[in-house]
Write a protein that holds these residues in place. Structure first.
Motif, short mmCIF file in Angstrom:
data_model
loop_
_atom_site.label_atom_id
_atom_site.label_comp_id
_atom_site.label_asym_id
_atom_site.label_seq_id
_atom_site.Cartn_x
_atom_site.Cartn_y
_atom_site.Cartn_z
N TRP A 116 -2.67 -14.04 0.42
CA TRP A 116 -2.90 -12.85 -0.41
C TRP A 116 -4.10 -12.06 0.12
O TRP A 116 -4.06 -10.82 0.22
N GLU A 117 -5.16 -12.76 0.47
CA GLU A 117 -6.38 -12.11 0.96
C GLU A 117 -6.09 -11.31 2.23
O GLU A 117 -6.53 -10.16 2.37
N LEU A 118 -5.33 -11.91 3.17
CA LEU A 118 -5.00 -11.23 4.41
C LEU A 118 -4.12 -10.01 4.14
O LEU A 118 -4.36 -8.92 4.70
N GLN A 119 -3.12 -10.17 3.28
CA GLN A 119 -2.23 -9.04 2.98
C GLN A 119 -3.00 -7.89 2.35
O GLN A 119 -2.77 -6.72 2.67
N GLN A 120 -3.92 -8.22 1.45
CA GLN A 120 -4.73 -7.19 0.80
C GLN A 120 -5.64 -6.49 1.81
O GLN A 120 -5.82 -5.27 1.77
N SER A 121 -6.23 -7.26 2.71
CA SER A 121 -7.10 -6.68 3.74
C SER A 121 -6.33 -5.70 4.61
O SER A 121 -6.80 -4.59 4.92
N GLU B 72 -3.49 -4.13 3.88
CA GLU B 72 -3.05 -2.99 3.10
C GLU B 72 -4.20 -2.01 2.87
O GLU B 72 -4.02 -0.78 3.01
N ARG B 73 -5.37 -2.52 2.51
CA ARG B 73 -6.52 -1.64 2.25
C ARG B 73 -6.96 -0.94 3.54
O ARG B 73 -7.36 0.22 3.51
N ASN C 25 -12.15 -6.69 12.05
CA ASN C 25 -11.64 -5.32 12.17
C ASN C 25 -10.75 -4.92 10.99
O ASN C 25 -9.97 -3.98 11.08
N LEU C 26 -10.89 -5.65 9.88
CA LEU C 26 -10.17 -5.34 8.65
C LEU C 26 -11.17 -5.15 7.52
O LEU C 26 -12.24 -5.77 7.52
N LEU C 27 -10.81 -4.32 6.56
CA LEU C 27 -11.63 -4.22 5.36
C LEU C 27 -11.42 -5.47 4.50
O LEU C 27 -10.37 -6.10 4.54
N PRO D 256 -7.20 3.65 8.56
CA PRO D 256 -6.13 3.40 9.54
C PRO D 256 -6.64 3.44 10.98
O PRO D 256 -6.02 2.86 11.87
N ASP D 257 -7.77 4.12 11.20
CA ASP D 257 -8.31 4.19 12.57
C ASP D 257 -8.68 2.82 13.11
O ASP D 257 -8.66 2.61 14.33
N LEU D 258 -8.99 1.87 12.21
CA LEU D 258 -9.36 0.53 12.66
C LEU D 258 -8.18 -0.24 13.24
O LEU D 258 -8.36 -1.22 13.96
#
Length: 230
Positions: free
Chosen positions: A207-212, A214-215, A173-175, A221-223
């Motif tokens: 870093w990957e999780l934080q970027q996901s 944030e993006r 559920n994240l980009l 944001p609906d996700l």
């Protein structure tokens, strides 16, 4: 897994099913995809499968009889977990739906066309109605291709690196986070983030999780609505 696609335009799908990941998955024996020409199931000498709608509405409507004959023949040969109709007013297709459908043994996808199908088919034969977006296409073939690709690519063995599919956008559920490749520096476009060059697996994952996150907050944001990350 077996996917049977019913359409009035089989040519649109036959090449698609032979190429890329979908084609390779078939060669590996992971999935069977069969495209059926609905016109082969009509008794009309002109091979027509549509007629004018009652009530004087505009357009043409796909008839009950050929659809019923095709689906009934398929169901006489095997059990189907879902009989799906592609329609703009169906449930929105999503990664979780693709994941769930990939666990099925056999599914049928009926491609809508013209102004739709006789509503009695939807009431008596269809188990799931699916839309790939809030827009109207000429027919459901593109929707069937999108669904098939999304389902097949997550079958175990369909992709060489199975972890790649698990890290795709929407799986959690994240980009997806940004990705980079060589060279580490190019023109004046900036440098690849140092953390990705560090070899430190834990920091890279963080870093990957934080970027996901944030993006996703910025672009979709609906996700995140109703979740602790909102």
């Amino acid at each position: 897994m077996r996917i049977d696609i019913i359409t009035v335009l089989p040519e649109l799908l036959e090449n698609f099913t032979k190429e890329s990941i979908v084609g390779r998955a078939q060669k590996k024996g992971l999935v069977e995809i069969h495209v059926h020409n609905l016109r082969d199931y009509t008794l009309d000498k002109w091979r027509r499968v549509d007629d004018y709608p009652f009530g004087g509405f505009a357009g043409m409507v796909m008839q009950c009889e050929p659809i019923d004959r095709c689906i009934s023949q398929l169901k006489s040969e095997r059990h189907y977990d879902e009989v799906i109709f592609t329609t703009p007013d169906g449930e929105q297709f999503s990664q979780p739906m693709a994941n769930k459908l990939s666990l099925c043994g056999n599914i049928i996808i009926l491609c809508g066309h013209y102004k739709g199908i006789d509503y009695r088919v939807r009431e008596h034969l269809i188990t799931k109605e699916v839309s790939i977006g809030d827009y109207v296409l000429t027919g459901g073939e593109l929707a069937a291709a999108v669904m098939t690709d999304a389902i097949v690519r997550i079958l175990p063995g369909a992709i060489g690196d199975e972890q790649s599919a698990l890290s795709d956008s929407f799986q959690d559920n994240l980009l997806a986070a940004p990705v980079y490749t060589r060279p580490a520096e190019y023109k004046d476009w900036g440098r690849v983030p140092d953390v990705l060059l560090s070899g430190h697996e834990a920091r890279i994952k963080e870093w990957e999780l934080q970027q996901s996150i944030e993006r996703t907050r910025r672009l979709r944001p609906d996700l995140l609505r109703g979740t602790p990350l909102e």
